[in-house]
Write a protein that holds these residues in place. Structure first.
Motif, PDB file in Angstrom:
ATOM      1  N   GLY A 162       0.760  -1.724   0.083  1.00 50.21           N
ATOM      2  CA  GLY A 162      -0.267  -0.022   0.284  1.00 50.21           C
ATOM      3  C   GLY A 162       0.588   1.282  -0.277  1.00 50.21           C
ATOM      4  N   LYS A 163       2.038   1.395   0.830  1.00 48.14           N
ATOM      5  CA  LYS A 163       3.108   1.831   0.597  1.00 48.14           C
ATOM      6  C   LYS A 163       3.686   2.096  -0.632  1.00 48.14           C
ATOM      7  CE  LYS A 163       4.186   2.813   5.776  1.00 48.14           C
ATOM      8  NZ  LYS A 163       5.385   2.074   6.776  1.00 48.14           N
ATOM      9  N   ALA A 164       3.989   1.611  -1.189  1.00 47.15           N
ATOM     10  CA  ALA A 164       4.693   1.607  -2.945  1.00 47.15           C
ATOM     11  C   ALA A 164       3.604   2.079  -3.440  1.00 47.15           C
ATOM     12  CB  ALA A 164       5.211   0.310  -2.903  1.00 47.15           C
ATOM     13  N   SER A 165       2.147   1.929  -3.512  1.00 45.17           N
ATOM     14  CA  SER A 165       1.020   1.929  -4.488  1.00 45.17           C
ATOM     15  C   SER A 165       1.040   4.023  -4.555  1.00 45.17           C
ATOM     16  CB  SER A 165      -0.010   1.105  -3.941  1.00 45.17           C
ATOM     17  OG  SER A 165      -0.225  -0.206  -4.266  1.00 45.17           O
ATOM     18  N   ARG A 166       0.642   4.373  -3.473  1.00 44.61           N
ATOM     19  CA  ARG A 166       0.745   5.682  -3.041  1.00 44.61           C
ATOM     20  C   ARG A 166       1.693   6.231  -3.583  1.00 44.61           C
ATOM     21  NH1 ARG A 166      -1.895   3.413   1.477  1.00 44.61           N
ATOM     22  NH2 ARG A 166      -0.138   3.059   3.308  1.00 44.61           N
ATOM     23  N   LEU A 167       2.838   5.754  -3.035  1.00 46.01           N
ATOM     24  CA  LEU A 167       3.987   6.971  -3.413  1.00 46.01           C
ATOM     25  C   LEU A 167       3.618   6.776  -4.926  1.00 46.01           C
ATOM     26  CD1 LEU A 167       7.284   5.533  -1.159  1.00 46.01           C
ATOM     27  CD2 LEU A 167       5.906   7.651  -1.569  1.00 46.01           C
ATOM     28  N   LEU A 168       3.484   5.386  -6.234  1.00 47.56           N
ATOM     29  CA  LEU A 168       3.447   5.151  -7.291  1.00 47.56           C
ATOM     30  C   LEU A 168       2.218   6.570  -8.025  1.00 47.56           C
ATOM     31  CD1 LEU A 168       3.774   1.438  -7.602  1.00 47.56           C
ATOM     32  CD2 LEU A 168       5.630   3.629  -8.522  1.00 47.56           C
TER      33      LEU A 168
END
Length: 316
Positions: A162-168
């Motif tokens: 989820g953290k990676a998705s939001r950064l993307l």
């Protein structure tokens, strides 16, 4: 007082250096260096330098401690020392170098058979670099998720994804974001957290519409009908209304859906996607096809094109 402290520190370091020399010395009766004792002395020096806020020297002492532990095949302690060296670099605001050492430490934790500690180190590195190099942070969070997933700790894995998705999304890397969110959704489905699957479907649809891919957005909703409880939920109804408005180029309808509490109270990055969503065509609604008009009674029908012309053969 600073001079006194500096003098004490010098004595400690000098004594430590002397002890290290003795530990690493070999002779007729001592064939192998005492790496364990040397590592201990380097560790004491690192603490002394850290307390004196001499971070460069503390980092060097940590690195020497790590090498001594490696020579002693104590991988876990070597990894700890590399991680501490990374934290000294963090204090010096040398974040890329800090992350490099923490990554090295995490690989050693994995090799030592302590994946949980490896994952925590990678997550820590991601947080350090997130504001400086989001792309690197995404990579670190995805690595952490993979470690947790291999250990079948799916809840921790999906949190990092989820953290990676939001950064993307924040970096407008929508193609990668769509794939990352799909992976999140698959894990939430596997652990039977269906309401969160609905929210991830909303996120997916918003990302696909920002990619100008209406077909993919519609497919996401269609595939989600198989998730228990989705069909008939407010999430489903809102998405159907959103897609209808987008397809009809009705900006008012799209804005109404995206300003609803369901969308506004999502994670901030997704809420912003909703508020900035613009339909194609500049918001000009598609014109409905005009119904065929009935002809007034008594109006003669036009002659058929293939009717024979009375002058086809000429005047004569």
């Amino acid at each position: 007082m600073c001079l006194v402290f500096g003098g004490i520190l010098k004595v400690l370091v000098d004594n430590g250096a002397s002890q290290v020399t003795q530990c690493l010395k070999t002779g007729f009766l001592k064939w192998k260096p005492d790496y364990d004792s040397a590592a201990s002395e380097y560790g004491k020096a690192a603490v002394a330098f850290k307390n004196a806020k001499q971070f460069e020297q503390a980092k060097d002492a940590c690195l020497k401690e790590a090498v001594a532990h490696e020579n002693n095949r104590a991988l876990f302690h070597a990894a700890k020392a590399y991680e501490q060296a990374g934290m000294m670099l963090k204090e010096m605001q040398k974040l890329p170098e800090a992350v490099h050492l923490i990554e090295k430490a995490s690989m050693m934790y994995l090799e030592n058979g302590t994946p949980d500690t490896a994952a925590m180190a990678l997550e820590r590195a991601g947080k350090l670099i997130e504001n400086v190099d989001p792309e690197k942070a995404v990579q670190l969070y995805q690595q952490t998720a993979n470690v947790f997933e291999n250990e079948e700790r799916l809840r921790q894995a999906v949190e990092l994804l989820g953290k990676a998705s939001r950064l993307l999304v924040r970096g407008r890397r929508f193609d990668e974001a769509a794939l990352s969110i799909q992976k999140e959704k698959n894990i939430y489905k596997e652990i039977e957290n269906y309401p969160t699957c609905y929210k991830k479907t909303i996120a997916q649809v918003l990302v696909h519409l920002h990619r100008n891919d209406y077909v993919a957005a519609e497919r996401c909703v269609r595939e989600s009908y198989s998730i228990p409880g989705f069909n008939g939920s407010e999430d489903c109804a809102a998405l159907e209304q959103l897609l209808e408005g987008y397809d009809q180029q009705d900006q008012d309808q799209v804005a109404e859906v995206c300003n609803s509490p369901l969308f506004k109270y999502m994670d901030n990055d997704y809420a912003k996607l909703g508020l900035s969503l613009v339909v194609p065509g500049g918001g000009v609604k598609k014109k409905a096809a005009a119904p065929p008009q009935a002809k007034p009674e008594g109006t003669a029908a036009p002659a058929a094109e293939d009717e024979e012309d009375e002058y086809a053969g000429g005047l004569c």
